[in-house]
Design a protein around this motif. Structure first.
Motif, PDB file in Angstrom:
ATOM      1  N   ALA A  50       0.936  -1.189  -0.085  1.00  0.00           N
ATOM      2  CA  ALA A  50       0.093  -0.121  -0.003  1.00  0.00           C
ATOM      3  C   ALA A  50       1.003   1.051  -0.159  1.00  0.00           C
ATOM      4  O   ALA A  50       1.910   1.366   0.897  1.00  0.00           O
ATOM      5  N   ASP A  51       0.594   2.432  -0.651  1.00  0.00           N
ATOM      6  CA  ASP A  51       1.197   3.492  -0.502  1.00  0.00           C
ATOM      7  C   ASP A  51       0.471   4.736  -0.611  1.00  0.00           C
ATOM      8  O   ASP A  51       0.955   6.035  -0.856  1.00  0.00           O
ATOM      9  N   ASP A  52      -0.937   4.568   0.106  1.00  0.00           N
ATOM     10  CA  ASP A  52      -1.751   5.603   0.370  1.00  0.00           C
ATOM     11  C   ASP A  52      -1.925   6.240   1.687  1.00  0.00           C
ATOM     12  O   ASP A  52      -2.905   6.690   2.145  1.00  0.00           O
ATOM     13  N   PHE A  53      -0.828   5.890   2.532  1.00  0.00           N
ATOM     14  CA  PHE A  53      -0.839   6.211   3.801  1.00  0.00           C
ATOM     15  C   PHE A  53      -0.134   7.726   4.046  1.00  0.00           C
ATOM     16  O   PHE A  53       0.577   7.967   3.151  1.00  0.00           O
ATOM     17  N   ALA A  54      -0.665   8.319   4.945  1.00  0.00           N
ATOM     18  CA  ALA A  54       0.057   9.568   5.328  1.00  0.00           C
ATOM     19  C   ALA A  54       1.216   9.196   6.230  1.00  0.00           C
ATOM     20  O   ALA A  54       2.331   9.737   5.745  1.00  0.00           O
ATOM     21  N   GLN A  55       1.282   8.571   7.366  1.00  0.00           N
ATOM     22  CA  GLN A  55       2.315   7.834   7.790  1.00  0.00           C
ATOM     23  C   GLN A  55       2.160   6.430   8.606  1.00  0.00           C
ATOM     24  O   GLN A  55       1.408   6.582   9.409  1.00  0.00           O
ATOM     25  N   PRO A  56       2.230   5.616   7.591  1.00  0.00           N
ATOM     26  CA  PRO A  56       2.026   4.364   8.393  1.00  0.00           C
ATOM     27  C   PRO A  56       2.900   3.979   9.557  1.00  0.00           C
ATOM     28  O   PRO A  56       4.238   4.176   9.446  1.00  0.00           O
ATOM     29  N   ASN A  57       2.322   3.150  10.479  1.00  0.00           N
ATOM     30  CA  ASN A  57       3.379   3.090  11.695  1.00  0.00           C
ATOM     31  C   ASN A  57       3.159   1.721  12.360  1.00  0.00           C
ATOM     32  O   ASN A  57       3.686   0.565  11.701  1.00  0.00           O
ATOM     33  N   GLY A  58       2.176   1.465  13.277  1.00  0.00           N
ATOM     34  CA  GLY A  58       2.139   0.146  13.957  1.00  0.00           C
ATOM     35  C   GLY A  58       1.529  -0.844  12.953  1.00  0.00           C
ATOM     36  O   GLY A  58       0.457  -0.391  12.389  1.00  0.00           O
ATOM     37  N   LEU A  59       1.732  -1.965  13.107  1.00  0.00           N
ATOM     38  CA  LEU A  59       0.968  -3.172  12.496  1.00  0.00           C
ATOM     39  C   LEU A  59       1.094  -4.613  13.252  1.00  0.00           C
ATOM     40  O   LEU A  59       2.041  -4.646  13.997  1.00  0.00           O
ATOM     41  N   CYS A  60       0.159  -5.084  13.068  1.00  0.00           N
ATOM     42  CA  CYS A  60      -0.003  -6.554  13.519  1.00  0.00           C
ATOM     43  C   CYS A  60      -1.035  -7.428  12.489  1.00  0.00           C
ATOM     44  O   CYS A  60      -1.781  -7.081  11.896  1.00  0.00           O
TER      45      CYS A  60
END
Length: 295
Positions: free
Chosen positions: A167-177
């Motif tokens: 995905a490339d449409d985040f403002a600032q991707p951060n945490g994930l699980c």
């Protein structure tokens, strides 16, 4: 320091009250905690100090690695090897059994990654990580202009091949699980204060990406670290502390923190202790629900 209870199920999962214990302090900005279920120690990053530290009940806090390339998020794979997101080098690395370092990802389409931030490893070895630009900012990393025009979410194979952009449409991707069945990937967006969910197949390809929940509150804090427990409930840092959601997205309450908390993980012999990396301090509390072992 207590809890904001929004649903009575919070008491069943966490407890009637939350008693936070400050284990250590004097850090700069802590992140990336991971618990070793066999050796019973907690590793965490202190990004601005360029320092990776380790805590155990017997030794307290010791130095694991300094310099650390301004390490941020960490994870273990199924073999107990530590994977790390490095802000200063824009790399995802793995520490091998002999302590040598293997680079799994550093560039996409010929351009340097922004600054890998958080990371999770699926049971089959596939590695998922987020790539915002925080590590190219003063204090959190090394100031420099990004080469990529977007902030992405990626998947890479355990041998470092096949880096794919999910995905490339985040403002600032951060945490994930990952979900309990590991068929869904949750990723939060710090700037937009929400969590999105993707379906991920056996090859690591992702589809969907709808907003799953939005975190609300007037207190300081934004989505950052994120984990699920052994029952599939999702925990995410946000305004005031750590927000607790059921698998169907109902917010049961917030574990209130005295300091801005970027991340957390479960630990202890029964995995019923939550450890919090809270800016300058390391805290823990007891819960009634166990977390998941890292490997």
């Amino acid at each position: 320091m207590s809890a904001q209870i929004r649903d009575e199920r919070f008491r069943e999962m966490i407890g009637d009250t939350v008693e936070l214990e400050r284990l250590a302090g004097g850090f700069t900005f802590t992140e990336g905690p991971i618990w070793h279920t066999q050796e019973h120690h907690l590793t965490f990053s202190d990004m601005p100090a360029d320092h990776m530290r380790r805590w155990s009940p017997s030794t307290g806090v010791t130095t694991l690695r300094q310099p650390s390339n301004m390490a941020n998020g960490n994870a273990y794979d199924a073999q107990g090897r530590m994977l790390t997101c490095e802000h200063a080098t824009s790399r995802v690395t793995r520490t091998e059994a002999d302590q040598s370092i293997t680079v799994l990802a550093s560039h996409y389409d010929g351009q340097e990654l922004n600054s890998p931030n958080d990371i999770v490893v699926r049971r089959d070895g596939l590695v998922f990580f987020t790539d915002p630009t925080y590590g190219r900012m003063e204090f959190f990393g090394v100031p420099r202009e990004p080469e990529l025009s977007f902030r992405g979410v990626y998947c890479v194979k355990p041998d470092g091949s096949g880096l794919s952009l999910l995905a490339d449409d985040f403002a600032q991707p951060n945490g994930l699980c990952l979900s309990l069945d590991q068929q869904r990937l949750y990723v939060n967006d710090t700037e937009r204060s929400h969590v999105r969910v993707f379906d991920v197949n056996a090859q690591g390809d992702a589809s969907g990406g709808d907003v799953w929940v939005t975190l609300d509150g007037e207190a300081e804090g934004h989505p950052d670290g994120m984990k699920i427990d052994s029952l599939g409930n999702l925990y995410c840092t946000g305004p005031g502390g750590v927000h607790v959601f059921t698998p169907d997205g109902v917010c049961l309450g917030v574990i209130l923190m005295a300091e801005l908390t970027a991340n957390f993980t479960w630990g202890g012999e029964d995995l019923r202790q939550l450890f919090f990396t809270s800016s300058t301090s390391l805290y823990r509390c007891e819960t009634r629900t166990a977390g998941l072992p890292a490997f």
